[in-house]
Motif scaffolding. Structure first.
Motif, PDB file in Angstrom:
ATOM      1  N   GLN A  18     -29.135  53.118  53.813  1.00  0.00           N
ATOM      2  CA  GLN A  18     -30.395  53.359  54.514  1.00  0.00           C
ATOM      3  C   GLN A  18     -30.831  54.786  54.224  1.00  0.00           C
ATOM      4  O   GLN A  18     -30.109  55.735  54.550  1.00  0.00           O
ATOM      5  N   GLY A  19     -31.987  54.943  53.592  1.00  0.00           N
ATOM      6  CA  GLY A  19     -32.465  56.279  53.271  1.00  0.00           C
ATOM      7  C   GLY A  19     -31.514  57.001  52.343  1.00  0.00           C
ATOM      8  O   GLY A  19     -31.219  56.534  51.236  1.00  0.00           O
ATOM      9  N   ASN A  77     -42.067  66.436  48.481  1.00  0.00           N
ATOM     10  CA  ASN A  77     -40.812  66.618  49.218  1.00  0.00           C
ATOM     11  C   ASN A  77     -39.687  67.026  48.278  1.00  0.00           C
ATOM     12  O   ASN A  77     -38.881  67.908  48.607  1.00  0.00           O
ATOM     13  N   ALA A  78     -39.632  66.395  47.103  1.00  0.00           N
ATOM     14  CA  ALA A  78     -38.606  66.758  46.123  1.00  0.00           C
ATOM     15  C   ALA A  78     -38.737  68.219  45.729  1.00  0.00           C
ATOM     16  O   ALA A  78     -37.729  68.926  45.563  1.00  0.00           O
ATOM     17  N   LEU A 135     -35.176  67.915  42.902  1.00  0.00           N
ATOM     18  CA  LEU A 135     -33.914  67.318  43.344  1.00  0.00           C
ATOM     19  C   LEU A 135     -33.078  66.850  42.151  1.00  0.00           C
ATOM     20  O   LEU A 135     -32.531  65.754  42.124  1.00  0.00           O
ATOM     21  N   MET A 136     -32.991  67.725  41.165  1.00  0.00           N
ATOM     22  CA  MET A 136     -32.088  67.548  40.020  1.00  0.00           C
ATOM     23  C   MET A 136     -31.418  68.895  39.797  1.00  0.00           C
ATOM     24  O   MET A 136     -31.973  69.789  39.165  1.00  0.00           O
ATOM     25  N   ILE A 137     -30.223  69.047  40.354  1.00  0.00           N
ATOM     26  CA  ILE A 137     -29.592  70.360  40.457  1.00  0.00           C
ATOM     27  C   ILE A 137     -28.170  70.303  39.904  1.00  0.00           C
ATOM     28  O   ILE A 137     -27.411  69.371  40.175  1.00  0.00           O
ATOM     29  N   LEU A 185     -34.766  62.952  50.545  1.00  0.00           N
ATOM     30  CA  LEU A 185     -33.811  63.872  51.162  1.00  0.00           C
ATOM     31  C   LEU A 185     -34.547  64.886  52.025  1.00  0.00           C
ATOM     32  O   LEU A 185     -35.511  65.519  51.574  1.00  0.00           O
ATOM     33  N   SER A 186     -34.110  65.059  53.250  1.00  0.00           N
ATOM     34  CA  SER A 186     -34.765  65.999  54.159  1.00  0.00           C
ATOM     35  C   SER A 186     -34.082  67.357  54.109  1.00  0.00           C
ATOM     36  O   SER A 186     -32.958  67.486  53.605  1.00  0.00           O
TER      37      SER A 186
END
Length: 379
Positions: free
Chosen positions: A18-19, A290-291, A322-324, A363-364
């Protein structure tokens, strides 16, 4: 019959998601910063996605590409509008390797040439042509070692230009953020110079956006940070949030020839429904922004951690959105295992000493803060 044992497996059976969370059969909850290898773009079991896929499979899951499929046309229009390539055309297949395979074929058909330039540390897939332009001799079978690929250092523009001047190169294929290569970033200077050199030599420029695309970098495509427009763009992974799908975005300079490319399952009704639902969520929930925002926070926080005593094992932090990649002074194995088994966090890896973060785009900041606290404890 048993499985052909080619995967080193963690002894965890994931049964629900979930999420940005997944649960194993024992009920243990994990924070997912791996996204099933960058595949889960909008989060696990998103309600809109579940509803769209369920509705479609109840109507028609599959019919062949010998008939009109209006979902394909809708996807092409939506994707073109969302990513800014409305004048390109879309060819749908099943995976990233197939996307690169077909992109390379198109380049060869178009130019009449055989040679391809690829980057050192590149990974483009495991099918015939795709694996040949992948810089890993261990996975290239003798039957695939045909000498078509020349590997050059990423960002060494002069080396690429020197090869292009020979006039026999069909295509240059580049990941603007290398994934398996350890989150290495192409520079704007390199990509813009390569674009110009390809134009001057009649060479096709292919951007492999299979892992770094679909919003992961904080723009729809990673190359859009660098001010270039490729001739061909390949995508997969996040395009359908776990349903097997890939695609090739093809510039107007290429001629579509009946029978030249083909696929049985590519662009089927169920895959298109999944991909359309992904675009709905990406646009409706602002996941690209958000990313960018959460990714910037993670990058900044990890770099700060690297300068503190508890972050002494971190030697570099790099990436976009969000690619780290977190490069360590020690092999990643023990740290990754402690994150998984002690702190219940899934992460990826590259090489021998890079942790790779590829979470869902939802992702928050709270999720990011939770990871940072757990990572500090492990370090």
């Amino acid at each position: 019959m048993q499985l052909f044992d080619v995967y080193p497996l963690f002894p965890i059976n994931i049964v629900r998601g979930q999420g940005c969370r997944v649960w194993d059969e024992e009920g243990t909850e994990y924070l997912d910063l791996y996204g099933g290898h960058a595949v889960i773009s909008i989060g696990h079991a998103h309600p809109h996605y579940v509803e769209a896929v369920s509705r479609q499979v109840a109507q028609l899951g599959f019919y062949s590409n010998s008939v009109v499929n209006k979902l394909q046309r809708e996807l092409a229009e939506r994707l073109g509008h969302t990513c800014g390539y409305e004048d390109y055309r879309l060819f749908l297949i099943n995976s990233g390797a197939e996307a690169n395979e077909n992109a390379l074929k198109l380049a060869s058909f178009h130019t009449g040439r055989k040679r391809v330039l690829s980057a050192q540390k590149a990974f483009h897939g495991r099918t015939s042509l795709a694996v040949e332009v992948t810089n890993n001799p261990k996975i290239i079978a003798p039957i695939n070692a045909n000498g078509h690929a020349t590997f050059l250092p990423l960002n060494d523009l002069e080396a690429w230009k020197a090869e292009l001047k020979k006039g026999d190169v069909a295509a240059c294929i580049v990941e603007c953020i290398q994934g398996v290569g350890g989150i290495q970033l192409a520079t704007a200077e390199f990509m813009q110079g390569l674009r110009q050199a390809c134009d001057e030599t009649g060479t096709v420029l292919i951007c492999d956006e299979i892992q770094c695309g679909y919003g992961r970098s904080g723009k729809f495509f990673a190359h859009q940070w660098l001010g270039v427009r490729p001739d061909i763009i390949t995508v997969a992974k996040g395009i359908a949030n776990g349903f097997p799908m890939g695609a090739v975005l093809i510039s107007p300079k290429f001629e579509a020839v009946y029978g030249q490319l083909g696929t049985t399952f590519g662009g089927n009704h169920l895959a298109c429904a999944a991909a359309l639902a992904v675009l709905d969520v990406i646009e409706g929930e602002g996941l690209i922004e958000n990313a960018r925002q959460v990714g910037d926070y993670l990058l900044r926080s990890l770099k700060e951690l690297a300068g503190q005593p508890e972050g002494a094992l971190i030697t570099d932090v790099r990436g976009r959105g969000l690619m780290i990649g977190i490069e360590l002074s020690v092999p990643y194995k023990e740290i990754r295992q402690r994150l998984l088994f002690d702190e219940h966090v899934f992460t990826g890896c590259a090489g021998t000493n890079v942790l790779r973060l590829l979470p869902p785009l939802c992702l928050s900041q709270g999720d990011a803060e939770e990871f940072l606290e757990k990572f500090k404890r492990v370090l």
